[in-house]
Motif scaffolding. Sequence first.
Motif, mmCIF file in Angstrom:
data_model
loop_
_atom_site.group_PDB
_atom_site.id
_atom_site.type_symbol
_atom_site.label_atom_id
_atom_site.label_comp_id
_atom_site.label_asym_id
_atom_site.label_seq_id
_atom_site.Cartn_x
_atom_site.Cartn_y
_atom_site.Cartn_z
ATOM 1 N N UNK A 193 0.816 -1.223 0.000
ATOM 2 C CA UNK A 193 0.000 0.000 0.000
ATOM 3 C C UNK A 193 0.844 1.265 0.000
ATOM 4 N N UNK A 194 2.161 1.147 -0.035
ATOM 5 C CA UNK A 194 3.010 2.344 -0.054
ATOM 6 C C UNK A 194 2.899 3.050 -1.401
ATOM 7 N N UNK A 195 3.272 4.342 -1.398
ATOM 8 C CA UNK A 195 3.195 5.156 -2.613
ATOM 9 C C UNK A 195 4.309 4.741 -3.578
ATOM 10 N N UNK A 196 3.952 4.141 -4.679
ATOM 11 C CA UNK A 196 4.963 3.634 -5.616
ATOM 12 C C UNK A 196 5.622 4.754 -6.421
ATOM 13 N N UNK B 210 7.141 7.318 -5.238
ATOM 14 C CA UNK B 210 8.438 7.591 -4.600
ATOM 15 C C UNK B 210 9.456 6.546 -5.037
ATOM 16 N N UNK B 211 9.044 5.306 -5.078
ATOM 17 C CA UNK B 211 9.956 4.246 -5.505
ATOM 18 C C UNK B 211 10.349 4.422 -6.970
ATOM 19 N N UNK B 212 9.389 4.796 -7.815
ATOM 20 C CA UNK B 212 9.693 5.017 -9.237
ATOM 21 C C UNK B 212 10.685 6.165 -9.419
ATOM 22 N N UNK B 213 10.546 7.190 -8.583
ATOM 23 C CA UNK B 213 11.465 8.330 -8.689
ATOM 24 C C UNK B 213 12.897 7.910 -8.358
ATOM 25 N N UNK C 206 10.404 2.395 0.381
ATOM 26 C CA UNK C 206 9.322 1.480 0.774
ATOM 27 C C UNK C 206 9.275 1.288 2.280
ATOM 28 N N UNK C 207 10.424 0.914 2.873
ATOM 29 C CA UNK C 207 10.444 0.608 4.302
ATOM 30 C C UNK C 207 10.129 1.836 5.149
#
Length: 559
Positions: free
Chosen positions: A459-462, A464-467, A483-484
């Motif tokens: 459910x984390x905002x992906x 941020x991970x994509x950036x 993620x963590x």
Amino acid sequence: MSITTLPRHDPGNRDLPRRPMPQPRTIGAIAIMVGLFIASVWSVIDLRINIASIIDSWENATRFVGRMFPLDFPEAGELVGLIGVTLAIVILATVLSVVLSVPVALLAAANTAPNTPTRAVARGFIVLTRAIPDLILAIFFMRVFNLGALPGVLAMGIHSIGMVGKLYADAVESLDNGPQEAVRAAGGGRTQQIIAGILPPLMPQIIATALHRFDINLRTSVILGYVGVGGIGLALADSLRSLNYQRGMALAFVVLVLCVVTELISGALRTAIMTGDTGRRSWSDKLWQSVWPSKPVTREKISPPWTKSRVERFSGLVFLILVVIACLIAAGINPVDSLIALGRMPQTLGLFLPPGGWDILDNILADMLVTVQIGLAATLLGAILAIPIGILAARNVVAKRWIATLFRVIIVTVRAIPELIIAIIFVVISGLGGVAGTLALTIGAIGLLSKLIADSLEETDTRVQDALLANGATRSQVFFGATLRQAMPAFVAHIMYLLDVNIRSATLLGIVGAGGIGFLLLNASRVLEFQVVTTIVLFILIVVLLVEAMAIFVRKVVQ
């Protein structure tokens, strides 16, 4: 004309703002977490849970496995009857909990409660029903209605209000108030506002929560068999009391299969229902549409048209009534006799008052301490095992999708096994005491905490991970950097929830000798020392409410 030069900007001389001091609430939450961690480590040491103890139990485990096989299943007719009674009890208990929880939730929700005192009373009632173990309720109702299915239905139904009522109340508060205000603006009364503006949008949540509670009640029914509630739990308890492990483990295997099947079915239904609530067409919508295409609504009709949704609601209500009647027959519950037995309620309640057993107060306190130790140790060990499994089950963390699917299957399988059955196995292997209870709850934590961890990571905002990935970060950098960090508050909240659940569960596992206050509680009820039961219940309530208060405080701080 003089030439002026601007001072060179020196990053080292910047007057950076001071980091704000942590809030007192944050300091309090950190102190609670540190204190619980220290207490958990002490509990593991004091209960003597270590590798040497497990290795010493290896010979017992080998001997137990040898006595299990071949499994001795009951005859087909008897087995079908046991399964039918068990499912009937669980269905009736779940329906009862929903029927009772809906009005309680409407009184407990801020946007539907008539006033603040009423809301406080309703919220307090929800907390109280969650704090009293269903085993204790079953002991009380057993005195009122004697042996049979009804005490189990009432015990699980009332205890379930603690969870179902809370989730319903939270769901009501999160609803859009537009429909309710529209009915009010049109002159509708309070009842009309609830029927037309609250219940229709709440219905998907009502059904999804009921399905989830059905899974929990199915596992709980095994525990209640130890106090005389019918079904597979009673047959399992009788087999293990007579050391008939071949029959007992065969019945435990049946319970496991039942739990896995119902978990898969209810999970699929919950997904279909919640997907339908978001406007997307679920598999049930597609199936219904293929056999009954929707027709345009004619405006000439004044009465509500028989649209697809209205036919579904009416058919569902009729089906539910027929199922309840069938369950009452299968469980052998006579409503007339039950109403007559209600007259014994005041007399039975008098047996439990006033609290007694103060001459064995030292024993009660010692067993309560062991109960808390089991809960703390199981939470610590369970978190150590469950967190990596939950991470590997998150689809947005692992690179290979089959790895996440494999660990999801493991989580569902472990979650389906009732903790009481695991505790029985560990009692046979490691002997009576807190070690068996701790190991059983530790295994159970894999099913609960791992799922919560995996869901929180997904459910984390992906974005941020994509950036980070777009800037060349590795997968490990994305995990620890984005993620963590997003999921960490949820991790803390889930661990506190696990501690809350483990403390409650630890009060019950003693009925099979897995340590804690449950053994003393069961013995007091068997020798008809009901005033001692009341004293034990009061101590359980104090501990459970204290743990719940800490859990609520920490969850509010971290979220």
